[in-house]
Design a protein around this motif. Structure first.
Motif, short mmCIF file in Angstrom:
data_model
loop_
_atom_site.label_atom_id
_atom_site.label_comp_id
_atom_site.label_asym_id
_atom_site.label_seq_id
_atom_site.Cartn_x
_atom_site.Cartn_y
_atom_site.Cartn_z
N GLY A 154 6.16 8.88 5.25
CA GLY A 154 5.15 9.68 5.43
C GLY A 154 4.32 9.16 5.23
O GLY A 154 2.28 9.44 5.07
N ALA A 155 3.99 7.63 5.51
CA ALA A 155 2.87 7.06 5.39
C ALA A 155 2.11 6.80 6.43
O ALA A 155 2.45 7.33 7.72
N ARG A 156 0.81 6.50 6.30
CA ARG A 156 -0.39 6.77 7.15
C ARG A 156 -1.12 5.42 7.38
O ARG A 156 -1.74 4.77 6.21
N ASP A 159 -3.35 3.85 3.94
CA ASP A 159 -2.45 4.04 2.86
C ASP A 159 -2.40 2.66 2.45
O ASP A 159 -2.34 1.56 3.01
N ASP A 193 -0.16 11.86 -4.77
CA ASP A 193 0.42 12.35 -2.91
C ASP A 193 0.86 11.33 -2.36
O ASP A 193 0.19 10.51 -2.32
N HIS A 195 2.78 9.62 -0.21
CA HIS A 195 2.96 10.04 0.94
C HIS A 195 4.22 9.14 1.61
O HIS A 195 5.30 10.28 2.33
N SER A 215 8.19 6.03 9.77
CA SER A 215 6.29 6.70 9.68
C SER A 215 5.89 6.69 11.23
O SER A 215 4.51 6.78 11.23
N THR A 260 3.85 3.93 -0.82
CA THR A 260 2.35 4.24 -0.55
C THR A 260 1.70 5.79 -0.69
O THR A 260 2.25 6.72 -0.91
N VAL A 261 0.30 5.31 -1.05
CA VAL A 261 -0.38 6.45 -1.27
C VAL A 261 -1.88 6.55 -0.95
O VAL A 261 -2.36 5.14 0.01
N GLY A 262 -2.51 7.79 -0.10
CA GLY A 262 -4.13 7.85 0.28
C GLY A 262 -5.19 6.70 -0.35
O GLY A 262 -4.52 6.52 -1.46
#
Ligand code: ADP
Ligand code: MG
Length: 314
Positions: A154-156, A159, A193, A195, A215, A260-262
């Motif tokens: 889910g990493a973006r 992040d 959240d 990620h 990801s 990781t998080v935003g």
């Protein structure tokens, strides 16, 4: 089954006596199967890990209790890595015949110690003896709210990358007493959240890559100055001449979480980490594949993969 000479059934009876139940386990040790209650509002998550004498531990040096602690600990760490709640454990053991009983009892002591601490029921297993070395497998079931598991994928881009504790040098001893970050993961998921997440078993440089690949082929830049270096890395460095940072990035079996998080969650987390949870921000997820290390003087250098790979042997 099959510890003929030492009385398998006596042994299982003794194990059974030491094990405490748990509500989700409707039927534990003693029948052909365990019965686990359906998880109505959630999903089951299941993990399994095998450990072998001479590879993951040296029984002669550490004794069976430590093996039990580690065998349960590494599986708890996998449940933590998906932000799950551990529920029921199953263990299969191949005991060295000459010391089957004492080995089994030590193992169980270590396992039940961890199981009790983390609220897990030992709900079944299989006991064998042979002329080979000790091999232990643990399978662990955990629960998450439906769809609530934190995956690697889910990493973006943008992040921040975090780890939950200091890294490196665990082979000096810490690898035998993992502190699975089950509570930390639960606390983190309540406030941000998450990620993507993974537990650090093979080493940051290797495990972070799993997040990036899963990801969709992203990359990351890691700040060398932000990587929390365990004092064991410095000790290991004095012995082998590799730098403490190399140990922190490459050594395995830290059993910290990497997640990781935003950007907004990252700022909040740095400013107000949940009580009792240590977090270190170490870098950023980027579009450009590969992992770069920003050295303390600002240069970008490719980060090598130094983690442990069982099939490559080091
Ligand atoms: P079966 O032959 O039907 O598989 P076993 O005699 O192997 O049954 O095991 C009897 C019971 O004891 C089962 O419930 C099994 O899960 C449990 N058991 C066996 N070994 C262990 C162990 N090392 N730890 C926990 N439970 C065990
Ligand atoms: Mg049976």
């Amino acid at each position: 089954m099959g510890v003929e000479s030492t009385g398998e059934f006596d042994l299982i009876r003794e194990i059974r006596r030491r094990v405490s139940g748990l509500s989700a386990v409707r039927l534990g040790i003693g029948d052909d199967c365990a019965v686990i209650e359906e998880s109505t509002n959630g999903d089951w998550i299941v993990t399994t890990d095998m450990m072998m004498d001479g590879r993951h531990f040296v029984l002669e040096e550490c004794g069976p209790v430590a093996v039990g602690v580690k065998a349960m600990g590494v599986n708890l760490s996998d449940i933590a890595a998906m932000a799950g709640e551990p529920v029921a454990a199953f263990t299969s053991v191949a005991l060295p015949r000459s010391r089957a009983r004492e080995t089994a009892m030590g193992l169980m002591e270590g396992m039940t110690r961890m199981a009790t601490e983390y609220g897990v029921a030992l709900a079944g297993g299989d006991t064998n003896a042979w002329d080979g070395p000790l091999v232990v497998n643990v399978t662990l079931m955990g629960r998450v709210e439906r769809g609530g598991e934190v995956r690697r994928s889910g990493a973006r881009i943008g992040d921040s990358v975090f780890v939950t504790g200091k890294l490196g040098g665990s082979l000096l001893g810490r690898h035998l007493s993992p502190v699975p970050r089950v509570r930390e993961a639960a606390a983190l998921r309540r406030v941000v959240d998450l990620h993507a997440m993974i537990d650090l078993s093979d080493g940051l440089s290797s495990d972070l890559r799993h997040i990036l690949e899963e990801s969709g082929g992203l990359g990351a830049t890691i700040d060398a100055g932000g990587v929390p270096i365990h004092s064991d890395s410095r000790l290991a460095s004095e012995r082998d001449g590799k730098s403490p940072l190399e140990h922190a990035l490459g050594d395995g079996e830290d059993f910290e979480l990497c997640f990781t998080v935003g950007p907004e969650d990252a700022e909040r987390l740095v400013a107000h980490p949940p009580g009792g949870v240590v977090v270190h921000r170490i870098g950023t997820i980027e579009r450009e594949p590969g992992v770069r290390l920003r050295t303390e003087d600002g240069k970008l250098v490719p980060m090598e993969v130094a983690g442990f790979d069982h099939l490559r042997g080091g």
